[in-house]
Write a protein that holds these residues in place. Structure first.
Motif, PDB file in Angstrom:
ATOM      1  N   MET A   1       0.844  -1.187   0.000  1.00 61.81           N
ATOM      2  CA  MET A   1       0.000   0.000   0.000  1.00 61.81           C
ATOM      3  C   MET A   1       0.885   1.245   0.000  1.00 61.81           C
ATOM      4  SD  MET A   1      -3.314   0.495   0.316  1.00 61.81           S
ATOM      5  CE  MET A   1      -4.367   1.889   0.541  1.00 61.81           C
ATOM      6  N   PRO A   2       0.672   2.167  -0.953  1.00 56.80           N
ATOM      7  CA  PRO A   2       1.510   3.368  -0.984  1.00 56.80           C
ATOM      8  C   PRO A   2       1.146   4.340   0.133  1.00 56.80           C
ATOM      9  CG  PRO A   2      -0.120   3.442  -2.714  1.00 56.80           C
ATOM     10  CD  PRO A   2      -0.242   2.101  -2.077  1.00 56.80           C
ATOM     11  N   LYS A   3       2.084   5.229   0.387  1.00 60.66           N
ATOM     12  CA  LYS A   3       1.834   6.247   1.406  1.00 60.66           C
ATOM     13  C   LYS A   3       0.769   7.218   0.911  1.00 60.66           C
ATOM     14  CE  LYS A   3       6.398   6.453   3.466  1.00 60.66           C
ATOM     15  NZ  LYS A   3       7.565   7.323   3.699  1.00 60.66           N
ATOM     16  N   MET A   4       0.006   7.778   1.864  1.00 59.52           N
ATOM     17  CA  MET A   4      -1.009   8.757   1.513  1.00 59.52           C
ATOM     18  C   MET A   4      -0.347  10.124   1.368  1.00 59.52           C
ATOM     19  SD  MET A   4      -4.530   9.407   3.466  1.00 59.52           S
ATOM     20  CE  MET A   4      -5.589  10.750   3.031  1.00 59.52           C
ATOM     21  N   LYS A   5      -0.653  10.819   0.268  1.00 55.51           N
ATOM     22  CA  LYS A   5      -0.042  12.119   0.028  1.00 55.51           C
ATOM     23  C   LYS A   5      -0.793  13.214   0.776  1.00 55.51           C
ATOM     24  CE  LYS A   5       2.344  11.358  -4.240  1.00 55.51           C
ATOM     25  NZ  LYS A   5       2.763  11.965  -5.500  1.00 55.51           N
ATOM     26  N   THR A   6      -0.053  14.226   1.199  1.00 55.74           N
ATOM     27  CA  THR A   6      -0.628  15.384   1.873  1.00 55.74           C
ATOM     28  C   THR A   6      -1.280  16.282   0.833  1.00 55.74           C
ATOM     29  OG1 THR A   6       1.121  15.286   3.513  1.00 55.74           O
ATOM     30  CG2 THR A   6      -0.111  17.316   3.379  1.00 55.74           C
ATOM     31  N   HIS A   7      -2.475  16.768   1.132  1.00 52.21           N
ATOM     32  CA  HIS A   7      -3.181  17.703   0.254  1.00 52.21           C
ATOM     33  C   HIS A   7      -2.474  19.045   0.325  1.00 52.21           C
ATOM     34  CE1 HIS A   7      -6.432  20.290  -1.218  1.00 52.21           C
ATOM     35  NE2 HIS A   7      -6.950  19.201  -1.770  1.00 52.21           N
ATOM     36  N   SER A   8      -1.974  19.529  -0.811  1.00 49.01           N
ATOM     37  CA  SER A   8      -1.120  20.724  -0.793  1.00 49.01           C
ATOM     38  C   SER A   8      -1.895  21.979  -0.410  1.00 49.01           C
ATOM     39  CB  SER A   8      -0.425  20.911  -2.136  1.00 49.01           C
ATOM     40  OG  SER A   8      -1.380  21.067  -3.169  1.00 49.01           O
ATOM     41  N   GLY A   9      -3.191  22.042  -0.701  1.00 51.73           N
ATOM     42  CA  GLY A   9      -3.993  23.188  -0.293  1.00 51.73           C
ATOM     43  C   GLY A   9      -4.203  23.214   1.205  1.00 51.73           C
ATOM     44  N   ALA A  10      -4.393  22.035   1.800  1.00 54.07           N
ATOM     45  CA  ALA A  10      -4.629  21.943   3.243  1.00 54.07           C
ATOM     46  C   ALA A  10      -3.366  22.247   4.035  1.00 54.07           C
ATOM     47  CB  ALA A  10      -5.157  20.562   3.596  1.00 54.07           C
ATOM     48  N   LYS A  11      -2.217  21.828   3.524  1.00 58.40           N
ATOM     49  CA  LYS A  11      -0.979  22.061   4.290  1.00 58.40           C
ATOM     50  C   LYS A  11      -0.628  23.540   4.364  1.00 58.40           C
ATOM     51  CE  LYS A  11       2.486  21.212   0.729  1.00 58.40           C
ATOM     52  NZ  LYS A  11       3.349  20.205   0.138  1.00 58.40           N
TER      53      LYS A  11
ATOM     54  N   SER B   1     -13.225  23.477  14.306  1.00 60.02           N
ATOM     55  CA  SER B   1     -14.257  22.751  15.043  1.00 60.02           C
ATOM     56  C   SER B   1     -14.037  21.247  14.940  1.00 60.02           C
ATOM     57  CB  SER B   1     -15.640  23.103  14.496  1.00 60.02           C
ATOM     58  OG  SER B   1     -15.780  22.608  13.186  1.00 60.02           O
ATOM     59  N   ASP B   2     -14.549  20.523  15.917  1.00 60.50           N
ATOM     60  CA  ASP B   2     -14.379  19.065  15.960  1.00 60.50           C
ATOM     61  C   ASP B   2     -15.021  18.383  14.764  1.00 60.50           C
ATOM     62  OD1 ASP B   2     -12.960  19.160  18.309  1.00 60.50           O
ATOM     63  OD2 ASP B   2     -14.747  19.016  19.568  1.00 60.50           O
ATOM     64  N   ALA B   3     -16.127  18.956  14.268  1.00 61.06           N
ATOM     65  CA  ALA B   3     -16.831  18.358  13.137  1.00 61.06           C
ATOM     66  C   ALA B   3     -15.967  18.358  11.875  1.00 61.06           C
ATOM     67  CB  ALA B   3     -18.124  19.116  12.880  1.00 61.06           C
ATOM     68  N   ASP B   4     -15.153  19.397  11.697  1.00 60.50           N
ATOM     69  CA  ASP B   4     -14.327  19.517  10.494  1.00 60.50           C
ATOM     70  C   ASP B   4     -12.930  18.932  10.667  1.00 60.50           C
ATOM     71  OD1 ASP B   4     -16.352  20.881   9.153  1.00 60.50           O
ATOM     72  OD2 ASP B   4     -15.705  22.797   9.977  1.00 60.50           O
ATOM     73  N   SER B   5     -12.457  18.815  11.891  1.00 64.53           N
ATOM     74  CA  SER B   5     -11.062  18.435  12.109  1.00 64.53           C
ATOM     75  C   SER B   5     -10.759  17.021  11.622  1.00 64.53           C
ATOM     76  CB  SER B   5     -10.691  18.581  13.581  1.00 64.53           C
ATOM     77  OG  SER B   5     -11.477  17.726  14.362  1.00 64.53           O
ATOM     78  N   LYS B   6     -11.728  16.123  11.691  1.00 68.09           N
ATOM     79  CA  LYS B   6     -11.479  14.749  11.239  1.00 68.09           C
ATOM     80  C   LYS B   6     -11.214  14.718   9.736  1.00 68.09           C
ATOM     81  CE  LYS B   6     -13.379  10.101  11.509  1.00 68.09           C
ATOM     82  NZ  LYS B   6     -14.535   9.282  11.853  1.00 68.09           N
ATOM     83  N   LYS B   7     -11.994  15.512   8.977  1.00 69.87           N
ATOM     84  CA  LYS B   7     -11.815  15.571   7.523  1.00 69.87           C
ATOM     85  C   LYS B   7     -10.478  16.209   7.154  1.00 69.87           C
ATOM     86  CE  LYS B   7     -16.063  17.307   7.233  1.00 69.87           C
ATOM     87  NZ  LYS B   7     -17.198  18.077   6.728  1.00 69.87           N
ATOM     88  N   ILE B   8     -10.104  17.262   7.889  1.00 68.91           N
ATOM     89  CA  ILE B   8      -8.863  17.988   7.571  1.00 68.91           C
ATOM     90  C   ILE B   8      -7.652  17.149   7.921  1.00 68.91           C
ATOM     91  CG2 ILE B   8      -7.540  20.050   8.100  1.00 68.91           C
ATOM     92  CD1 ILE B   8     -10.289  21.428   8.586  1.00 68.91           C
ATOM     93  N   LYS B   9      -7.714  16.409   9.028  1.00 70.54           N
ATOM     94  CA  LYS B   9      -6.586  15.541   9.398  1.00 70.54           C
ATOM     95  C   LYS B   9      -6.372  14.454   8.339  1.00 70.54           C
ATOM     96  CE  LYS B   9      -6.390  16.126  14.351  1.00 70.54           C
ATOM     97  NZ  LYS B   9      -6.532  15.517  15.661  1.00 70.54           N
ATOM     98  N   LYS B  10      -7.454  14.023   7.702  1.00 70.08           N
ATOM     99  CA  LYS B  10      -7.338  13.045   6.635  1.00 70.08           C
ATOM    100  C   LYS B  10      -6.603  13.649   5.444  1.00 70.08           C
ATOM    101  CE  LYS B  10     -10.259   9.445   4.686  1.00 70.08           C
ATOM    102  NZ  LYS B  10     -11.625   8.982   4.485  1.00 70.08           N
ATOM    103  N   LEU B  11      -6.890  14.919   5.135  1.00 70.73           N
ATOM    104  CA  LEU B  11      -6.202  15.599   4.029  1.00 70.73           C
ATOM    105  C   LEU B  11      -4.729  15.799   4.349  1.00 70.73           C
ATOM    106  CD1 LEU B  11      -8.798  18.386   3.131  1.00 70.73           C
ATOM    107  CD2 LEU B  11      -8.277  16.352   1.808  1.00 70.73           C
ATOM    108  N   LEU B  12      -4.416  16.007   5.625  1.00 70.95           N
ATOM    109  CA  LEU B  12      -3.028  16.224   6.044  1.00 70.95           C
ATOM    110  C   LEU B  12      -2.279  14.906   6.235  1.00 70.95           C
ATOM    111  CD1 LEU B  12      -3.555  19.120   8.576  1.00 70.95           C
ATOM    112  CD2 LEU B  12      -2.545  19.292   6.302  1.00 70.95           C
ATOM    113  N   ALA B  13      -2.957  13.776   6.026  1.00 70.18           N
ATOM    114  CA  ALA B  13      -2.376  12.434   6.192  1.00 70.18           C
ATOM    115  C   ALA B  13      -1.855  12.230   7.613  1.00 70.18           C
ATOM    116  CB  ALA B  13      -1.284  12.196   5.163  1.00 70.18           C
ATOM    117  N   LYS B  14      -2.630  12.661   8.605  1.00 72.57           N
ATOM    118  CA  LYS B  14      -2.269  12.496  10.014  1.00 72.57           C
ATOM    119  C   LYS B  14      -3.156  11.450  10.656  1.00 72.57           C
ATOM    120  CE  LYS B  14       0.755  15.821  10.050  1.00 72.57           C
ATOM    121  NZ  LYS B  14       2.127  15.537  10.022  1.00 72.57           N
TER     122      LYS B  14
END
Length: 64
Positions: free
Chosen positions: A1-11, A51-64
């Motif tokens: 499985m390849p590594k997940m890339k960081t979303h450049s807009g989110a970083k 907010s907690d509602a959005d943080s889960k989605k953003i952490k996924k974009l940041l590959a955290k």
């Protein structure tokens, strides 16, 4: 499985704090500041925690 890339807009827009929370800039501070009140621009200058509602989605974009 390849590594997940960081979303450049989110970083560019979000930072992770030491405790794992996400910080973001406030909107409406980029331009047209001349006619905004000083009180408003001072209030908008500080970063806020996402907010907690959005943080889960953003952490996924940041590959955290």
């Amino acid at each position: 499985m390849p590594k997940m890339k960081t979303h450049s807009g989110a970083k560019k827009r979000f930072r992770l704090t030491g405790t794992g929370k996400l910080k973001r800039r406030r909107a409406s501070r980029a331009h047209y500041n001349e006619w905004k009140s000083s009180t408003l621009t001072r209030r908008l200058k500080n970063d806020v925690v996402v907010s907690d509602a959005d943080s889960k989605k953003i952490k996924k974009l940041l590959a955290k």
